[in-house]
Design an enzyme around this catalytic site. Sequence first.
Site, PDB file in Angstrom:
ATOM      1  N   ASP A  87       1.411   8.909  -0.480  1.00 10.86           N
ATOM      2  CA  ASP A  87       0.444   7.838  -0.655  1.00 10.86           C
ATOM      3  C   ASP A  87       0.376   7.048   0.664  1.00 10.86           C
ATOM      4  O   ASP A  87       1.294   7.121   1.490  1.00 10.86           O
ATOM      5  CB  ASP A  87       0.933   6.949  -1.807  1.00 10.86           C
ATOM      6  CG  ASP A  87       0.119   5.689  -1.975  1.00 10.86           C
ATOM      7  OD1 ASP A  87      -1.118   5.792  -2.016  1.00 10.86           O
ATOM      8  OD2 ASP A  87       0.717   4.600  -2.058  1.00 10.86           O
ATOM      9  N   ASP A  89      -1.358   3.339   1.064  1.00  9.24           N
ATOM     10  CA  ASP A  89      -1.254   1.883   0.946  1.00  9.24           C
ATOM     11  C   ASP A  89       0.068   1.465   0.306  1.00  9.24           C
ATOM     12  O   ASP A  89       0.443   1.973  -0.751  1.00  9.24           O
ATOM     13  CB  ASP A  89      -2.420   1.348   0.110  1.00  9.24           C
ATOM     14  CG  ASP A  89      -3.756   1.566   0.798  1.00  9.24           C
ATOM     15  OD1 ASP A  89      -4.229   0.655   1.479  1.00  9.24           O
ATOM     16  OD2 ASP A  89      -4.309   2.684   0.664  1.00  9.24           O
TER      17      ASP A  89
END
Length: 298
Positions: A87, A89
Site C-alpha cells: 500500500d 498512503d
Amino acid sequence: MSALAAVLIANPNEPVVDAALVMKAAQVVQGAEVRMLDGGVAAEFIVEGESDRRALRRRLLGAIERAPVDVAVVAVEGRRKRLLIADMDSTMIEQECLDELAAGLGLKDKVAAITERAMRGEIEFEPALRERVALLKGLPAAETIADVLDQRITLTPGGLALVATMRANGAYAALVSGGFTAFTEAVAAKLGFDENRANVLEVEADLLAGRVVEPILGRDAKLAALNDLIKAKGLDRTDTLAVGDGANDLAMLGGAGLGVAYHAKPAVAEAAHVRIDHGDLSALLYLQGYTSDEIVSG
C-alpha cells in the site's frame, strides 16, 4: 513440524533490543538458537518443535514486558519472499495524499475524518473515495499535485532499504494503492518499485473534475493485483509479502504468504499475520531474516 523464527524488532531510533532484553526473552524459548540481526534493533530465536505461534508470541511479549518492541513469529521455511506488494498512503509514505490535496481548499480536516473512518472499515471504501474526491472539484490539477508531492509528502523510514534489498535479492516490488496514479508514479520511482497501480483522477480543462475514473481500485482490486502477480511471475502464494495499514488492505494482507499490518488501524493489526507497531519498514526485512550487513541502503 517446521521451525519458527520469533523476531524482536525495535525502531532504529530507539534501539532497545540489547543483550539484557534478549536474555529476558531467551528464558521463555530455552534451547532456541539466538541470532542478532542488527545490534540494538533486531534479534531472532529459531524455535524447533513448536507450532502455536500465538502462544509463543504471548510468552515473548510477557518476557519483554512493556519494552517498545514488536514481536513476530514466522515460519523459517520460505522466509525470504519473492514478491513485495505494498500500500502507499500511511504505509510507504507518511501521509494520505487525498487529505493533503484537500488542504489546498481548506478541507483537510473534513476529508481526513472521512479517510479515517474508511481506513478503520467503518464505511465502505469506494463511496468514501467518491465523496472525498468530489470535494476537490476545481483545484488546478498539475500545480496542486506537484505542490503536494514537493511540500507535503515524505517517505516512510526504512522504505528505500526494504525495496532495494528485496529487489537486490531477486524479488519483484509492486505499489498498489487506493490512491491515485498522479502520486503512485512519483512515489514508486523514488522508492524503486517495479510497477504501480492506483486510481485515476479525472481532469477537465486542467482542473480536477471531482471524479475518479471507474472502476475504483479498492479492497477487491488489491487482492486481484496480488493474484495477478502471483500468476504472472509463476510464484507460490507463500513467496509473497504484503504490507498495508487500512481496512481496504485486509484482503491483500490475508491473501499473501505473509501479511504485515504496518502501524495499522486496530482491526487491521488484529487480523494480519504480523503487526509492526514500533519498527520502521526495515522491520519487514528482519522478518525475512536479513541481517544489517545484508541490507541495501537504497
